[in-house]
Design an enzyme around this catalytic site. Sequence first.
Site, PDB file in Angstrom:
ATOM      1  N   ASP A 280     -12.357  23.415 -27.291  1.00 56.25           N
ATOM      2  CA  ASP A 280     -13.247  24.213 -26.445  1.00 56.25           C
ATOM      3  C   ASP A 280     -14.019  23.249 -25.551  1.00 56.25           C
ATOM      4  OD1 ASP A 280     -14.757  27.024 -26.149  1.00 56.25           O
ATOM      5  OD2 ASP A 280     -16.248  25.412 -26.138  1.00 56.25           O
ATOM      6  N   LEU A 281     -13.971  23.479 -24.225  1.00 52.90           N
ATOM      7  CA  LEU A 281     -14.690  22.603 -23.293  1.00 52.90           C
ATOM      8  C   LEU A 281     -16.194  22.777 -23.478  1.00 52.90           C
ATOM      9  CD1 LEU A 281     -12.566  23.130 -20.039  1.00 52.90           C
ATOM     10  CD2 LEU A 281     -12.407  21.268 -21.706  1.00 52.90           C
ATOM     11  N   ASP A 324     -12.086  28.989 -22.005  1.00 56.83           N
ATOM     12  CA  ASP A 324     -11.863  27.539 -21.946  1.00 56.83           C
ATOM     13  C   ASP A 324     -11.375  27.012 -23.286  1.00 56.83           C
ATOM     14  OD1 ASP A 324     -14.232  28.139 -23.196  1.00 56.83           O
ATOM     15  OD2 ASP A 324     -15.315  26.371 -22.462  1.00 56.83           O
TER      16      ASP A 324
END
Length: 411
Positions: A280-281, A324
């Site tokens: 996950d960004l 994301d």
Amino acid sequence: MARNWSAALVDCGDGPTSPPPDIRKLTTGWIVELDAALSADPFDPSPACRVGAEMVRSNLTAPAMMTPTAAVLTGLLERASSPDRTQRFGALLGELARGYSTELLEVYVRSQEVADQRFRVVFDNAAVAIALYDSDGVTLEANPTTARMVGMNPEDLPGVAGLDLMHPDDRDKLRQVVVDLYQRKHGTEYFEGRFCRPDGSVCWGAWTMTLVRGAGGRGLRLLAVGEDITERRAMQRELWSQARHDPMTGLPNRLCLREKLQAIVADARPGDRIGLCFLDLDEFKVINDRYGHRAGDSVLAEVGRRLDATLASPTVTVARIGGDEFVALLAPPCDDDAARAVAETMLATVRHPVPVGPGDPVSMSASVGAVVTPVAGADAEKLLDDADLGLYRAKAAGRGTWVLHRGENGG
């Protein structure tokens, strides 16, 4: 006599063989002709042949009509005075029957010719492929649509074995379908398979195959009605692919990832383990807010490209499951070291700045939650949930970190 004859014919008439409205007038004229012929000198029975033909042309073709006809006409014999009247009357009845049967046969032949012509028009101009095969699978006849479908001239198809046109990998399947049909000696089967054209192209066809009797009811023939479904199959493949891939990155989506997991679960042996690394960004919302969603989309596309180029292999599947979040699926055999290597590679890949405009690269970090777990008999969604739990732990541990969660065995 005309009244009795017409009444008898009306009684025999039914449906398509009903007598015409002017039946009384017709029978009167015929009796006059037959009476004149019976007493003519020299004797000529040919008018009776003409009367028999006219009966057929007047739609008097019910099989039961000839019996009352002969019974009524015996009144002519009683009126005749010639010494050979019995022989003459027999000759008249014989000619009447000859004219009747000859005209009836000609009507049948003409109707068959019309039916054949209509069939030929349909056969030659049908938008679907139609072909007839003998019991050995050899083409007896095929319409122009069939020829266009397989890329051959219509005159070259008779004598060609249907199996020879099929793709080698689909011949056994078609052969079994046909064998089953002939063993049952009735019924219809549907078949889809590939066929090879003389130009080397491979296409898809769909056929409905039915057993029919040959000419004169002798032997069984295979009637195949089909269509080229190459474009349909291509569209189905495209739709199937679109449903399983993320349109932004081109990576497999959650549905595709779950199906891959289910396939691994189905084939897993006791002790097999898989790895799932959820990425996950960190603070991706800031990128969207600062540069706009178009820039955010380009960042996601670039991250997906990098992850796929760095990790994707026969044993590692990279997917985007939404927003994301990206996932790397490690197929068996997998251990903690393999999961650690993939997680660290994912983090390193994301650290490289991503350009969002001329001279304006964006630096990022990410968090990775990993799970290594037995897979035999597992539930695909439960496996994904476990990896998601690892992701939350990684987020809680701080930016740019990864956390390993061991499924079922704790840790």
